[in-house]
Write a protein that holds these residues in place. Structure first.
Motif, PDB file in Angstrom:
ATOM      1  N   ARG A  38       0.840  -1.199   0.000  1.00  0.00           N
ATOM      2  CA  ARG A  38       0.000   0.000   0.000  1.00  0.00           C
ATOM      3  C   ARG A  38       0.872   1.244   0.000  1.00  0.00           C
ATOM      4  NH1 ARG A  38      -5.242   1.322   1.127  1.00  0.00           N
ATOM      5  NH2 ARG A  38      -5.613   3.385   2.052  1.00  0.00           N
ATOM      6  N   PRO A  39       0.548   2.247  -0.815  1.00  0.00           N
ATOM      7  CA  PRO A  39       1.357   3.476  -0.859  1.00  0.00           C
ATOM      8  C   PRO A  39       1.545   4.060   0.532  1.00  0.00           C
ATOM      9  CG  PRO A  39      -0.269   3.482  -2.623  1.00  0.00           C
ATOM     10  CD  PRO A  39      -0.576   2.302  -1.771  1.00  0.00           C
ATOM     11  N   GLY A  40       2.755   4.463   0.817  1.00  0.00           N
ATOM     12  CA  GLY A  40       3.102   4.956   2.145  1.00  0.00           C
ATOM     13  C   GLY A  40       3.593   3.872   3.067  1.00  0.00           C
ATOM     14  N   GLU A  41       3.332   2.601   2.716  1.00  0.00           N
ATOM     15  CA  GLU A  41       3.764   1.464   3.525  1.00  0.00           C
ATOM     16  C   GLU A  41       4.518   0.450   2.669  1.00  0.00           C
ATOM     17  OE1 GLU A  41       0.189  -0.113   5.151  1.00  0.00           O
ATOM     18  OE2 GLU A  41      -0.470   1.804   5.999  1.00  0.00           O
TER      19      GLU A  41
ATOM     20  N   GLU B  42       7.333   6.424  -9.726  1.00  0.00           N
ATOM     21  CA  GLU B  42       7.717   7.750  -9.247  1.00  0.00           C
ATOM     22  C   GLU B  42       9.008   8.165  -9.952  1.00  0.00           C
ATOM     23  OE1 GLU B  42       6.016   9.568  -7.198  1.00  0.00           O
ATOM     24  OE2 GLU B  42       4.631   8.186  -6.219  1.00  0.00           O
TER      25      GLU B  42
ATOM     26  N   ALA C  39       1.564   7.858  -2.382  1.00  0.00           N
ATOM     27  CA  ALA C  39       1.592   8.073  -0.934  1.00  0.00           C
ATOM     28  C   ALA C  39       0.713   9.256  -0.535  1.00  0.00           C
ATOM     29  CB  ALA C  39       3.032   8.302  -0.481  1.00  0.00           C
ATOM     30  N   ARG C  40       0.604  10.281  -1.395  1.00  0.00           N
ATOM     31  CA  ARG C  40      -0.235  11.440  -1.076  1.00  0.00           C
ATOM     32  C   ARG C  40      -1.714  11.139  -1.255  1.00  0.00           C
ATOM     33  NH1 ARG C  40       1.725  16.651  -4.156  1.00  0.00           N
ATOM     34  NH2 ARG C  40      -0.073  17.411  -2.972  1.00  0.00           N
TER      35      ARG C  40
ATOM     36  N   PRO D 115      -3.559   7.567  -1.529  1.00  0.00           N
ATOM     37  CA  PRO D 115      -3.580   6.099  -1.667  1.00  0.00           C
ATOM     38  C   PRO D 115      -4.967   5.564  -2.010  1.00  0.00           C
ATOM     39  CG  PRO D 115      -3.570   6.690   0.640  1.00  0.00           C
ATOM     40  CD  PRO D 115      -3.477   7.984  -0.120  1.00  0.00           C
TER      41      PRO D 115
END
Length: 642
Positions: free
Chosen positions: A476-479, A535, A570-571, A573
């Motif tokens: 998951r984005p950010g994780e 990215e 991440a900004r 998700p």
């Protein structure tokens, strides 16, 4: 006079059908060999086999529309092959039209069309390319086809290769600008219907043999060129230049400016050379603590040429840079990372705090020098673990960070297969197969990645035709975590081949996130929804692919794309995507899915319905278009990727 079994002829089409350029691109990638074969068969045999092959590839590559179609389907239908695919139909028409134009003789009062001239690209110097030879039947058919006119040859090929009925053949010929359909069909009837032979290797311009051109004539031309170059060199020496002139700078452009700061940046003695063990006590772990390695770190002439070419590359220097990389020379004396001989070339790798620059020249001179840039500002320990040192014969060598303990090669398509260790000598790996040249959506039997291990763990990097390999993660984005565990490797396997769509885009990391798993309406299992996000180093130009994989499928299908969007990052998700899916029973469904915090999904347009939760399944008709809107648990509304 019209044939009795042919319907009245349509009027010639004035414009190409409106097709989204991305759909046309997908059709071009999927059916490229077919389209090139069509062009090869229609082109006049008088061109000769070599020029006919190169022209067929050139016409096919130019068939892709330059503009975007006005009608972009929001929910793409599942691929059903060439039949019924408007993208393929458009490309076939454009290829046929330009191939027929190449058949027409040049007229003095009129400007020649581009297709009537030899192709500028692609070009292959010193070799003649031609398809593999077939049998006597293929040779006889080729001779009979060469006696036909261009429209008649096109009619024969559309009948035999494309399996079109005469009515459809007439319609395609009319759209391609042919006036006499009856004459073309009647002339094509004079050749026996040996349509199966059209699939022979004799007519396959994608499976080629290579032979040298006239060697004696080439030697004469080379001698003349050397004599001319020598005369030019003597003239330049007589003219002279102030100061040192251009000699010490090799293939760099001449410099007439007297700027002390700029000259100091070009002094090899001013290069920063980090001690071998500095990284062990430094608070930073990035390119700034890499030591200088290689067997030519003391070659001041080579280093001087590399610095001068960086500051002012000459006209003969091949320069490339990833998107968003600033141009211009270094602001001060850069850091030397490597200087040595690798794969018949002398290489210098430099770092100025923001960019990696690689200078390469042949070992026997400076002609054909190349300069490559890549932006690397803000690189972390993981992202500064390797730099591409060289690519040769489909292989790649890496220069590794001093903290890397071991390196291995891993095939992402075979997650159960263990890594194959690479030999590392003074920081340089042994060559490994590079996926940088693989075709997106075509034959993809492997995708090799570089697995590196240091004191903090292991990570995967892949060559995307840039100086710095991209880092692969999953979650998951950010994780997201490095894609090195068994579960992460299994999750990457069906989606690896689509990494080719992200080549040469300045990619920093690529994350694959399985955001939903949806039971199929016909009870044949559950499909996976995966969002792949790239990215970039420049913080813009991000690419997002939503992919759909049914049970048992070896690879996933891309059903939606996004450029410069925040979705799946991440900004933001969150993601929403849909696809038209055909069940084994023959029925069609609109399937859609969002992330787990999606409260509801609504479909409008050709299919209408709403679902509670993050999954949607509605009966639909083939080819319909629909818009998707999702509502998150927070009440925010999101749109589906297109």
């Amino acid at each position: 006079m019209q044939s009795q079994d042919v319907a009245p002829r349509p009027a010639p089409a004035s414009d190409d059908p409106v097709v989204d350029v991305e759909r046309a691109e997908a059709a071009l990638v999927e059916h490229y060999p077919r389209l090139v074969r069509l062009a090869y068969l229609v082109l006049p045999p008088s061109l000769g086999r070599n020029r006919r092959v190169v022209t067929a590839h050139s016409l096919t590559q130019r068939a892709l529309p330059r503009g975007r179609g006005a009608a972009t389907p929001v929910i793409p239908a599942q691929s059903t092959g060439r039949e019924g695919d408007p993208g393929y139909a458009l490309l076939r028409l454009r290829v046929l039209r330009t191939a027929l134009e190449a058949n027409r003789p040049l007229k003095r009062p009129a400007w020649p069309k581009r297709s009537q001239l030899p192709p500028l690209l692609p070009q292959v110097w010193g070799l003649r390319l031609f398809p593999r030879s077939g049998g006597a039947d293929e040779l006889a058919l080729d001779q009979r086809l060469s006696a036909l006119s261009g429209p008649a040859r096109a009619a024969y090929v559309l009948r035999g290769l494309e399996k079109l009925q005469d009515d459809d053949v007439c319609e395609v010929l009319a759209a391609a600008g042919v006036d006499d359909w009856d004459g073309a069909l009647a002339e094509a009837d004079t050749v026996d219907a040996q349509y199966a032979l059209l699939d022979s290797p004799e007519f396959d311009p994608c499976s080629l043999q290579a032979r040298p051109t006239d060697l004696m004539r080439r030697r004469q031309h080379v001698k003349a060129a050397v004599a001319a170059a020598a005369a030019l060199l003597v003239s330049g020496a007589l003219l002279g230049l102030p100061g040192e002139g251009w000699g010490p700078d090799g293939p760099a452009a001449p410099s007439y400016a007297q700027n002390p700061a700029a000259e100091a940046a070009l002094d090899p003695a001013q290069l920063t050379k980090v001690p071998p063990l500095a990284w062990q006590s430094s608070a930073r772990t990035d390119f700034s603590v890499w030591p200088a390695r290689g067997d030519l770190t003391g070659d001041s002439g080579l280093l001087r040429r590399a610095l001068a070419v960086w500051a002012r590359p000459g006209e003969t220097v091949q320069v490339s840079a990833t998107p968003g990389t600033p141009a211009g020379g270094p602001p001060g004396a850069p850091q030397l990372l490597y200087a040595g001989n690798v794969d018949s070339a002398r290489l210098v790798i430099l770092y100025d705090g923001m960019r990696i620059a690689r200078y390469a020249e042949p070992t026997d001179g400076t002609e054909g020098a190349a300069l490559d840039f890549s932006r690397v500002d803000g690189a972390t320990r993981a992202e500064s673990s390797a730099v591409v040192l060289s690519r040769a014969d489909g292989n790649v060598r890496y220069l590794l960070a001093p903290w890397v303990k071991s390196a291995a090669e891993r095939d992402l398509l075979k997650p159960r297969t263990g890594p194959m260790d690479l030999t590392v000598t003074k920081g340089v790996t042994s060559p490994m197969a590079s996926p940088a040249t693989q075709q997106t959506g075509g034959s993809c039997n492997s995708w090799n990645a570089l697995q590196l291990t240091d004191s903090t763990g292991s990570r995967l990097l892949t060559d995307l035709a840039e100086l710095v390999p991209a880092r692969l993660t999953t979650g998951r984005p950010g994780e997201a975590k490095d894609a090195t565990g068994p579960a992460a490797l299994r999750s990457w396997a069906p989606y690896s081949c689509w990494l080719g769509a992200m080549r040469s885009a300045g990619v920093r990391t690529v994350n694959a996130w399985t955001f939903a798993r949806q039971p199929l309406p016909d009870g044949t299992g559950a499909a996976d929804w995966v969002c792949t996000r790239a990215e970039t180093w420049r913080g813009g130009g991000e690419r997002v692919l939503a992919q759909f994989r049914t049970p048992g499928a070896a690879q996933a299908a891309v059903v939606a794309k996004g450029q410069n969007v925040s979705a799946c990052g991440a900004r933001d998700p969150h993601v929403l995507a849909g696809v038209l899916w055909k069940a084994q029973s023959g029925g069609w469904y609109l399937l859609a899915a969002g992330a787990r915090d999606t409260e509801s999904i609504r479909a409008t347009g050709g299919v209408r319905g709403v679902s509670e939760g993050s999954l949607l399944a509605l009966r639909a008709a083939q080819g319909v278009q629909a818009d998707l809107k999702g509502t998150l648990e927070s009440g925010r509304s999101i749109s589906g990727l297109e």
